[in-house]
Motif scaffolding. Structure first.
Motif, PDB file in Angstrom:
ATOM      1  N   TYR A 163      -6.419   0.746  35.428  1.00 35.19           N
ATOM      2  CA  TYR A 163      -5.832   1.717  36.408  1.00 35.19           C
ATOM      3  C   TYR A 163      -3.768   0.901  36.046  1.00 35.19           C
ATOM      4  CZ  TYR A 163      -6.377  -2.599  39.343  1.00 35.19           C
ATOM      5  OH  TYR A 163      -6.367  -3.536  39.715  1.00 35.19           O
ATOM      6  N   ASN A 208      -2.583  -5.519  43.878  1.00 36.90           N
ATOM      7  CA  ASN A 208      -3.813  -6.152  43.783  1.00 36.90           C
ATOM      8  C   ASN A 208      -3.985  -6.996  43.382  1.00 36.90           C
ATOM      9  OD1 ASN A 208      -6.011  -3.629  43.443  1.00 36.90           O
ATOM     10  ND2 ASN A 208      -4.052  -2.701  42.612  1.00 36.90           N
ATOM     11  N   LEU A 233      -4.957  -6.008  53.047  1.00 32.04           N
ATOM     12  CA  LEU A 233      -4.121  -5.377  51.532  1.00 32.04           C
ATOM     13  C   LEU A 233      -5.435  -4.756  50.819  1.00 32.04           C
ATOM     14  CD1 LEU A 233      -3.629  -9.678  51.260  1.00 32.04           C
ATOM     15  CD2 LEU A 233      -2.149  -7.439  50.876  1.00 32.04           C
ATOM     16  N   PRO A 272      -8.693  -1.880  50.860  1.00 32.41           N
ATOM     17  CA  PRO A 272      -8.860  -1.084  51.616  1.00 32.41           C
ATOM     18  C   PRO A 272     -10.616  -1.031  51.649  1.00 32.41           C
ATOM     19  CG  PRO A 272      -8.372   0.380  50.101  1.00 32.41           C
ATOM     20  CD  PRO A 272      -7.292  -1.289  50.210  1.00 32.41           C
ATOM     21  N   ARG A 273     -11.070  -1.493  50.510  1.00 34.97           N
ATOM     22  CA  ARG A 273     -12.471  -1.791  50.411  1.00 34.97           C
ATOM     23  C   ARG A 273     -12.930  -2.971  51.170  1.00 34.97           C
ATOM     24  NH1 ARG A 273     -11.598  -2.739  44.053  1.00 34.97           N
ATOM     25  NH2 ARG A 273      -9.770  -3.804  44.726  1.00 34.97           N
ATOM     26  N   ASN A 295      -5.883   2.941  40.587  1.00 31.55           N
ATOM     27  CA  ASN A 295      -5.761   2.076  42.055  1.00 31.55           C
ATOM     28  C   ASN A 295      -6.430   1.876  42.599  1.00 31.55           C
ATOM     29  OD1 ASN A 295      -4.520   0.047  43.033  1.00 31.55           O
ATOM     30  ND2 ASN A 295      -2.433   0.299  42.375  1.00 31.55           N
ATOM     31  N   PRO A 296      -6.921   1.242  43.143  1.00 33.69           N
ATOM     32  CA  PRO A 296      -7.867   1.070  43.702  1.00 33.69           C
ATOM     33  C   PRO A 296      -7.490   0.674  45.534  1.00 33.69           C
ATOM     34  CG  PRO A 296      -8.145  -0.904  42.830  1.00 33.69           C
ATOM     35  CD  PRO A 296      -7.723  -0.176  42.245  1.00 33.69           C
ATOM     36  N   VAL A 297      -6.343   0.270  45.318  1.00 36.56           N
ATOM     37  CA  VAL A 297      -5.754  -0.264  46.976  1.00 36.56           C
ATOM     38  C   VAL A 297      -4.428   0.662  46.836  1.00 36.56           C
ATOM     39  CG1 VAL A 297      -6.023  -2.313  46.378  1.00 36.56           C
ATOM     40  CG2 VAL A 297      -3.666  -1.635  45.511  1.00 36.56           C
ATOM     41  N   MET A 298      -4.101   2.036  47.033  1.00 35.61           N
ATOM     42  CA  MET A 298      -3.476   3.395  47.099  1.00 35.61           C
ATOM     43  C   MET A 298      -4.380   4.648  47.185  1.00 35.61           C
ATOM     44  SD  MET A 298       0.007   4.163  44.259  1.00 35.61           S
ATOM     45  CE  MET A 298       0.584   2.968  44.713  1.00 35.61           C
ATOM     46  N   TYR A 358      -8.923   6.656  49.856  1.00 34.98           N
ATOM     47  CA  TYR A 358      -8.916   5.639  49.006  1.00 34.98           C
ATOM     48  C   TYR A 358     -10.251   6.178  47.261  1.00 34.98           C
ATOM     49  CZ  TYR A 358      -5.283   3.227  51.204  1.00 34.98           C
ATOM     50  OH  TYR A 358      -4.597   2.909  52.238  1.00 34.98           O
ATOM     51  N   HIS A 365     -12.685   4.416  45.850  1.00 34.85           N
ATOM     52  CA  HIS A 365     -13.837   3.931  46.254  1.00 34.85           C
ATOM     53  C   HIS A 365     -14.760   4.830  47.413  1.00 34.85           C
ATOM     54  CE1 HIS A 365     -12.236   2.107  50.325  1.00 34.85           C
ATOM     55  NE2 HIS A 365     -13.503   2.039  50.409  1.00 34.85           N
TER      56      HIS A 365
END
Lengths: 313, 544
Positions: A212, A234, A307, A309-310, B109-112, B156, B158
């Motif tokens: 990413y 991240n 921090l 969301p997963r 990007n996993p956190v956006m 998100y 995921h």
């Protein structure tokens, strides 16, 4: 989320119970008699026996444990043998310096370590990176008291920028308060800056290799945005973990630093209590510290889900 | 400059140098290609042929100080990019040229949130206000046919499926209407059904927006579906270039011919039936339910396999085909008892092994062996390959000398040099490593060999060789083989019998030839109807 909070809080109770039991038994097993310490060098055996009687130390250990536990459940931490005061009061008096020292240390550490770690990762392999890593090795290897005395010698005695020792309460004004905290905080933070800068560098470096990040570059984003918005966030989970562990470890560092700078905080109280075999105070201080550990771990877990969301509980 | 407006990209004489000390001097050499607007050029080649380096050179995304373009030119709508500044390249990215990548799972990007990731493009390259940007994002999300764009906007990555994530990538790439879209294996990681949809989407958007597409792939099925023209790469050079019809039907270059002939056919090979041989493996109502959770978490459970009844006879290959998440790997792992099934029975010969204890299982372990998908990660990198091969048999009491002698024999069987036993895995290529994994499995003298996507990670020419090898070994050693694959072409070539799995259940089960000729279940039919390149027969070349 609410259920998670409740479950986590409930899970702290057995942890604290185990700690309490462990500390109690450990103290009873170590050599040294509080009554002998209190009686002083000239105390007769009879005096010592009397002191044991008044403190309840001649009761069988399970009975002592039972009394302590039931007092504990009522919120009574007991009476200090040495200071002849309520332990609760004693701790409250000493909390401010320690908390203040811990917070300023944390702020200095994060403000310095995270940026230099990120820069080292971004410029990895260059002289800048090597400087940061070199400092980091140095920071790990020099003991806290050496750093403390060097800083005192340079900034307090040679340049006279800061006072050598001492502490002023926040109530006496912010400037004198912070002025006296700066040197001790820097002393304490050196090792954490070294540790956290290293972790930040490693973590950001790893993230910079992710797909990413390539996507972010392919979008035409400026490097600064890629680095701060995409990489750092991240990379944050391991960094926060180490900061959390750092805060917990800070407490042991506080003991030495408070002695060097003569700050009347919990660290000093611990040292004095141990030297005086002051069982109630030692037990209480350790319980408070472990309560803080548990709380910090809990906060770290909460930060994770904020921090990333997963991560959901 | 008089560049005709129909050209999106022209690359000429492009050469990129590799760092010193690598096996060849140039990553790519004198590449000439041209992508018109409204045109899809497929760049085909095996791994290491330089396809991605070509694409990254155009985008200016080559890793600095490792790869440098030393000669040639890259022109985007006539503008020279090889000497463009970093700032200029940044301005062009996503506005005039965009790129999408292979792994939709990791490219976002996993956190956006997805909406914000698209919004970043607009924030960076336009001065639109928030409202206009949101409207534009919702519009492009609509165009890439994402369901419920408003909800996905704040989701998100995921929370999305692989196909949906790739649609987000496409939306991000096309939101500013670039003239060139570079797609680097965009469907390789997707299931066939999703792949078909994404290919159709790219084709459709490209026509509507007049975009030129440089499409990188290793899969000739995909080429047949999507390409207008094809360029074939080998060892950093383009060896052949022409229209799809021309390259697929009348290839000139021997390498192209070899590549295309290696594509497995969808028509099953004729095979003898072995209905009289003894049954080696039989499962009855095999079931596996994964459950998670415990003291501090709520319980969740997923049914991964259910009511699986299959059998394999000696000398026979049973294929399990299905899309990801269909339960095929779960079944294989249950059979090998790498995981404990939650229901049903498994018989090896006549021994029930689904419920025996771990201790009792040990004596059955050598009877079932597995070859895994990724040969790069299934060998211990710090052990010599010989040690890896003899470890199993020695564990079961075979003396070292005997095990080594057997290992040398097996190296011959898998067509590797027996003297290579004292080398380390990194000294072998991907195909060779997979042969080593096969040798390691055979060293245990198993009755059942499980191949879990064992040829999926290999290049097409190597894939053909390993498939042939597995088939030879099955015949020579009279082995029962369980072959797990998502690739119908591979299944058609190696399987005697077939089990089609969907959502944890076997929906169709029978002779492979029969199923390929007359699929009876609607899921099987749907699966066959989206196989890329199904209307082409590869390798039957026309001569003028």
């Amino acid at each position: 989320m609410y259920g998670f909070l409740m479950r986590r809080l409930a899970a702290t109770i057995p942890v604290l119970g185990m700690v309490a039991l462990f500390v109690f038994l450990l103290l009873r097993m170590t050599p040294g008699d509080p009554a002998a310490v209190l009686a002083g060098d000239n105390g007769t055996p009879q005096q010592i026996a009397e002191i044991r009687e008044t403190l309840g130390l001649n009761k069988p250990i399970p009975v002592q444990l039972g009394i302590w536990f039931s007092n504990l459940l009522q919120g009574d931490l007991g009476q200090s043998y040495f200071f002849k005061k309520d332990v609760t009061e004693l701790i409250l008096l000493r909390v401010e310096p320690t908390v203040a020292l811990a917070i300023t240390t944390l702020v200095i550490t994060v403000l310095i370590a995270v940026p230099i770690g990120v820069i080292a990762a971004y410029r990895h392999g260059t002289w800048l990176d090597r400087c940061v890593m070199g400092f980091s090795v140095l920071g790990f290897s020099v003991p806290v008291f050496v750093v403390g005395y060097i800083l005192i010698y340079l900034f307090a005695m040679q340049f006279k920028m800061f006072p050598v020792q001492g502490y002023k309460e926040l109530a006496d004004g912010f400037f004198p308060f912070i002025h006296r905290l700066i040197l001790p905080s820097i002393t304490l933070s050196v090792i954490y800056i070294a540790l956290i800068a290293r972790i930040t560098r490693a973590s950001v470096l790893e993230v910079l290799g992710e797909d990413y990040i390539r996507t972010a570059h392919a979008k035409g984003l400026p490097n600064r945005v890629v680095l701060l918005r995409h990489a750092l966030r991240n990379a944050a989970v391991p960094i926060v973990t180490v900061i959390g562990i750092g805060v917990a470890l800070l407490i042991s560092g506080v003991v030495v630093t408070e002695s060097v700078y003569n700050i009347p905080g919990l660290g000093r109280l611990t040292v004095d209590a141990v030297l005086g075999r002051d069982y109630p105070t030692i037990q209480a201080v350790i319980l408070v510290f472990s309560g803080v550990y548990v709380l910090i771990n809990f906060l770290i877990d909460l930060t994770y889900s904020f921090l990333d969301p997963r991560i959901r509980y | 400059m008089s560049m005709d407006t129909d050209t999106a990209l022209t690359v000429s004489g492009l050469t990129v140098e590799l760092p010193k000390g690598t096996d060849r001097r140039h990553a790519i050499e004198e590449i000439d290609l041209h992508v018109g607007r409204r045109e899809i050029l497929c760049l085909v080649g095996e791994s290491g042929s330089g396809k991605s380096v070509t694409a990254h050179s155009v985008m200016g995304l080559l890793p600095k100080d490792q790869l440098t373009a030393v000669a040639g030119s890259i022109r985007l709508e006539g503008e020279e990019l090889r000497h463009a500044t970093e700032d200029r390249l940044r301005d062009l990215r996503c506005t005039r040229m965009s790129m999408i990548f292979q792994e939709p799972m990791t490219a976002l990007n996993p956190v956006m949130s997805c909406g914000r990731q698209i919004d970043e493009v607009l924030q960076t390259h336009t001065s639109l206000d928030q409202q206009a940007r949101t409207a534009k994002i919702l519009d492009i999300m609509e165009q890439v046919r994402l369901p419920d764009p408003r909800r996905l906007f704040s989701s998100y990555p995921h929370q999305l499926s692989g196909g949906q994530r790739q649609r987000i990538m496409i939306a991000m790439a096309l939101v500013l209407d670039p003239v060139l879209l570079i797609a680097d294996e965009p469907t390789t990681a997707l299931d066939v059904t999703t792949q078909a949809q994404i290919l159709e989407l790219i084709k459709d958007l490209q026509e509507r927006h007049d975009t030129g597409v440089l499409f990188i792939t290793h899969d000739f099925g995909v080429v047949a579906e999507i390409a207008d023209r094809v360029a074939v790469m080998q060892w950093g050079r383009i060896v052949e270039q022409g229209t799809t019809e021309q390259v697929l039907k009348r290839p000139d270059h021997p390498y192209t011919k070899m590549l295309i002939s290696s594509v497995p056919s969808l028509v099953p090979r004729h095979r003898e039936t072995r209905r009289a041989a003894p049954v080696v493996l039989r499962t009855e109502e095999l079931a596996m339910t994964y459950s998670q959770g415990g003291m501090f978490q709520s319980k969740r459970s997923v049914v991964a396999a259910q009511d699986v009844n299959i059998e394999i006879r000696r000398g026979e290959t049973l294929g399990i085909v299905g899309e990801s998440g269909s339960g095929k790997t779960t079944v294989a792992r249950c059979i090998a008892r790498l995981i404990d099934p939650t229901g049903g029975r498994i018989y090896i010969d006549d021994d029930e092994i689904a419920r025996v204890s771990v201790g009792q299982m040990r004596s059955h372990r050598r009877r079932i062996q597995i070859v895994f998908q990724d040969p790069y990660r299934s060998l211990n990198p710090r052990r010599m390959v010989g040690a890896s091969i003899i470890e199993g048999p020695m564990n079961f009491g075979q003396p070292r000398d005997e095990a080594l002698a057997r290992a040398r024999e097996l190296m011959g069987l898998v067509q590797l040099d027996p003297d290579a036993l004292d080398r380390y895995p990194h000294q072998f290529s991907g195909g060779q490593r997979q042969r080593l994994c096969i040798a390691r499995a055979l060293a245990m003298e198993p009755e059942l060999l499980i191949a879990d996507e064992a040829v999926s990670a290999l290049d097409v020419s190597v894939q053909a060789q390993v498939m042939d090898l597995l088939d030879d070994i099955r015949i020579q050693l009279d082995l029962a083989m369980l072959f797990i694959t998502h690739d119908l072409r591979v299944a058609a070539q190696v399987c005697d019998r077939l089990a089609v799995m969907s959502a944890g259940k076997v929906v169709e089960y029978g002779d492979a030839a029969e199923i390929f000729a007359n699929p009876s279940h609607e899921y099987t039919r749907a699966l066959f109807s989206v196989a890329p390149g199904r209307d082409w027969t590869f390798g039957e070349f026309l001569t003028d």
